[in-house]
Design a protein around this motif. Structure first.
Motif, PDB file in Angstrom:
ATOM      1  N   VAL A 175       0.855  -1.192   0.000  1.00 22.82           N
ATOM      2  CA  VAL A 175       0.000   0.000   0.000  1.00 22.82           C
ATOM      3  C   VAL A 175       0.890   1.241   0.000  1.00 22.82           C
ATOM      4  O   VAL A 175       2.090   1.173   0.297  1.00 22.82           O
ATOM      5  CB  VAL A 175      -0.936   0.014   1.225  1.00 22.82           C
ATOM      6  CG1 VAL A 175      -1.834  -1.223   1.225  1.00 22.82           C
ATOM      7  CG2 VAL A 175      -0.149   0.096   2.530  1.00 22.82           C
ATOM      8  N   TYR A 176       0.287   2.390  -0.293  1.00 21.85           N
ATOM      9  CA  TYR A 176       1.013   3.661  -0.338  1.00 21.85           C
ATOM     10  C   TYR A 176       0.802   4.426   0.970  1.00 21.85           C
ATOM     11  O   TYR A 176      -0.310   4.523   1.478  1.00 21.85           O
ATOM     12  CB  TYR A 176       0.518   4.518  -1.504  1.00 21.85           C
ATOM     13  CG  TYR A 176       0.812   3.955  -2.864  1.00 21.85           C
ATOM     14  CD1 TYR A 176       1.973   4.294  -3.546  1.00 21.85           C
ATOM     15  CD2 TYR A 176      -0.085   3.079  -3.477  1.00 21.85           C
ATOM     16  CE1 TYR A 176       2.249   3.785  -4.804  1.00 21.85           C
ATOM     17  CE2 TYR A 176       0.180   2.552  -4.738  1.00 21.85           C
ATOM     18  CZ  TYR A 176       1.346   2.909  -5.390  1.00 21.85           C
ATOM     19  OH  TYR A 176       1.614   2.390  -6.636  1.00 21.85           O
ATOM     20  N   THR A 177       1.865   4.986   1.493  1.00 18.71           N
ATOM     21  CA  THR A 177       1.770   5.870   2.640  1.00 18.71           C
ATOM     22  C   THR A 177       2.959   6.836   2.590  1.00 18.71           C
ATOM     23  O   THR A 177       3.551   7.024   1.521  1.00 18.71           O
ATOM     24  CB  THR A 177       1.738   5.075   3.960  1.00 18.71           C
ATOM     25  OG1 THR A 177       1.498   5.977   5.043  1.00 18.71           O
ATOM     26  CG2 THR A 177       3.014   4.292   4.182  1.00 18.71           C
TER      27      THR A 177
ATOM     28  N   GLN B  96      -4.286   3.904  -0.277  1.00 18.46           N
ATOM     29  CA  GLN B  96      -3.380   4.967   0.141  1.00 18.46           C
ATOM     30  C   GLN B  96      -3.762   5.421   1.545  1.00 18.46           C
ATOM     31  O   GLN B  96      -4.943   5.621   1.835  1.00 18.46           O
ATOM     32  CB  GLN B  96      -3.445   6.155  -0.824  1.00 18.46           C
ATOM     33  CG  GLN B  96      -3.019   5.824  -2.240  1.00 18.46           C
ATOM     34  CD  GLN B  96      -2.864   7.061  -3.099  1.00 18.46           C
ATOM     35  OE1 GLN B  96      -2.230   8.033  -2.687  1.00 18.46           O
ATOM     36  NE2 GLN B  96      -3.428   7.028  -4.290  1.00 18.46           N
ATOM     37  N   PHE B  97      -2.759   5.591   2.405  1.00 14.28           N
ATOM     38  CA  PHE B  97      -2.972   6.025   3.786  1.00 14.28           C
ATOM     39  C   PHE B  97      -2.073   7.233   4.031  1.00 14.28           C
ATOM     40  O   PHE B  97      -0.861   7.104   4.160  1.00 14.28           O
ATOM     41  CB  PHE B  97      -2.632   4.889   4.756  1.00 14.28           C
ATOM     42  CG  PHE B  97      -3.449   3.642   4.527  1.00 14.28           C
ATOM     43  CD1 PHE B  97      -4.682   3.482   5.146  1.00 14.28           C
ATOM     44  CD2 PHE B  97      -2.986   2.650   3.669  1.00 14.28           C
ATOM     45  CE1 PHE B  97      -5.445   2.337   4.924  1.00 14.28           C
ATOM     46  CE2 PHE B  97      -3.739   1.506   3.444  1.00 14.28           C
ATOM     47  CZ  PHE B  97      -4.975   1.351   4.069  1.00 14.28           C
ATOM     48  N   MET B  98      -2.678   8.424   4.102  1.00 18.21           N
ATOM     49  CA  MET B  98      -1.922   9.668   4.154  1.00 18.21           C
ATOM     50  C   MET B  98      -2.250  10.455   5.417  1.00 18.21           C
ATOM     51  O   MET B  98      -3.326  10.317   5.999  1.00 18.21           O
ATOM     52  CB  MET B  98      -2.236  10.535   2.918  1.00 18.21           C
ATOM     53  CG  MET B  98      -2.011   9.814   1.598  1.00 18.21           C
ATOM     54  SD  MET B  98      -0.287   9.352   1.354  1.00 18.21           S
ATOM     55  CE  MET B  98      -0.398   8.417  -0.179  1.00 18.21           C
TER      56      MET B  98
ATOM     57  N   VAL C  81       4.656   0.136   1.790  1.00 16.21           N
ATOM     58  CA  VAL C  81       4.763  -0.759   2.942  1.00 16.21           C
ATOM     59  C   VAL C  81       3.658  -1.808   2.844  1.00 16.21           C
ATOM     60  O   VAL C  81       2.791  -1.744   1.970  1.00 16.21           O
ATOM     61  CB  VAL C  81       4.628   0.023   4.265  1.00 16.21           C
ATOM     62  CG1 VAL C  81       5.722   1.077   4.379  1.00 16.21           C
ATOM     63  CG2 VAL C  81       3.251   0.658   4.380  1.00 16.21           C
ATOM     64  N   SER C  82       3.673  -2.755   3.760  1.00 19.69           N
ATOM     65  CA  SER C  82       2.608  -3.762   3.764  1.00 19.69           C
ATOM     66  C   SER C  82       1.377  -3.217   4.479  1.00 19.69           C
ATOM     67  O   SER C  82       1.478  -2.351   5.363  1.00 19.69           O
ATOM     68  CB  SER C  82       3.076  -5.040   4.459  1.00 19.69           C
ATOM     69  OG  SER C  82       3.194  -4.835   5.848  1.00 19.69           O
TER      70      SER C  82
ATOM     71  N   VAL D 211       0.627  -0.816   8.360  1.00 20.93           N
ATOM     72  CA  VAL D 211      -0.206   0.358   8.599  1.00 20.93           C
ATOM     73  C   VAL D 211      -1.247   0.062   9.672  1.00 20.93           C
ATOM     74  O   VAL D 211      -1.514   0.890  10.547  1.00 20.93           O
ATOM     75  CB  VAL D 211      -0.894   0.816   7.294  1.00 20.93           C
ATOM     76  CG1 VAL D 211      -1.723   2.076   7.542  1.00 20.93           C
ATOM     77  CG2 VAL D 211       0.133   1.076   6.201  1.00 20.93           C
ATOM     78  N   VAL D 212      -1.833  -1.119   9.641  1.00 20.05           N
ATOM     79  CA  VAL D 212      -2.827  -1.494  10.649  1.00 20.05           C
ATOM     80  C   VAL D 212      -2.208  -1.484  12.044  1.00 20.05           C
ATOM     81  O   VAL D 212      -2.828  -1.052  13.024  1.00 20.05           O
ATOM     82  CB  VAL D 212      -3.431  -2.876  10.338  1.00 20.05           C
ATOM     83  CG1 VAL D 212      -4.349  -3.336  11.472  1.00 20.05           C
ATOM     84  CG2 VAL D 212      -4.208  -2.841   9.025  1.00 20.05           C
TER      85      VAL D 212
END
Length: 278
Positions: free
Chosen positions: A23-25, A48-50, A65-66, A70-71
């Motif tokens: 995923v994108y961050t 995407q997590f911004m 990243v995986s 992020v979780v």
């Protein structure tokens, strides 16, 4: 639509993607504990997590990243595990509710985007050149009991042995494309024509028969009301769906079938049908 953080442990969901999905961050989210304030689920499936940081220098701060990483940083994103394609969720601070809305793509972005096909379930990296209805509108509006007494297949529909429908295609030339744009529609026809069509279903020369009359029974929301338009139905070779031609009228659909359209018009269909843009 919103999700409250009060019940996180009761309502938290699970992503359908594997934990190792890329995923994108940003470096701020991963290394500086910046609060995730924007989550987007793009039409191609990307997540995407911004944070609140400026994305003008995104190339410098972007990280791949995986999903699991992020979780672990912020499990409140589990609320968004079923966020539909083409949607995003925003908040100002971590204690806020997520606000969910469709992503408003520009026309140029839409032209470059793909879609998940409702028939094959696969992602296609271009905008659709065809849309269709699963059933006639008259069948869709029936009550449950009447539907049980009626028949619907991928090719025909019979309501109470009194009304008869077939599926056909309205093809429209597109100026820069080799293939036409297609509306897959349902047409109501008379019992005699329906019976003849069934009798000649596997007849090799059935395409030589004269076209017969029908009434369009599919609403095409990119046009003024299309229900009830008069059409001609031309049987094709065995295995090929009938060709539908709009009878002469002042309706825009008639003129587009007569004169063709451009890709901007096809993009407009995608904006309206796939992304709910007016």
């Amino acid at each position: 639509m919103s999700f409250s953080l009060k019940n996180i442990f009761k309502k938290a969901k699970k992503f359908k993607e594997p934990e190792n999905t890329v995923v994108y961050t940003t470096t701020y989210v991963m290394h500086e504990k910046s609060t995730i304030t924007l989550v987007s689920h793009e039409l191609n499936g990307d997540w995407q997590f911004m944070g609140n940081e400026s994305l003008e220098n995104f190339q410098e701060i972007a990280l791949l990243v995986s999903l699991n990483q992020v979780v672990k940083i912020d499990n409140s994103i589990l609320f968004l595990a079923d966020l539909p394609f083409g949607h995003q969720a925003t908040r100002i601070k971590k204690s806020d509710e997520w606000k969910i809305e469709k992503i408003h793509y520009s026309e140029s972005e839409i032209q470059e985007m793909g879609y998940y096909c409702s028939e094959c379930g696969e992602f296609h990296s271009e905008i659709p050149m065809s849309y269709g209805a699963e059933s006639p509108t008259s069948y869709f509006n029936l009550d449950k009991k009447t539907k049980e007494q009626s028949e619907l297949t991928q090719d025909i529909c019979i309501i109470n042995q009194k009304r008869f429908f077939i599926k056909g295609q309205i093809k429209i030339k597109v100026d820069t494309q080799n293939e036409p744009f297609t509306w897959n529609v349902w047409v109501e026809i008379g019992k005699e024509d329906f019976d003849t069509g069934q009798e000649n279903w596997t007849e090799e020369n059935r395409f030589l028969r004269n076209p017969y009359n029908g009434i369009l029974d599919t609403p095409l929301n990119c046009y003024p009301n299309t229900l009830g338009l008069n059409v001609k139905v031309q049987t094709q070779k065995v295995g090929i769906i009938p060709k539908i031609t709009i009878s002469e009228t002042n309706h825009p659909l008639f003129f587009e079938q007569e004169n063709g359209i451009d890709m901007d018009r096809v993009t407009g269909f995608a904006k309206r049908i796939l992304y709910s843009h007016e």
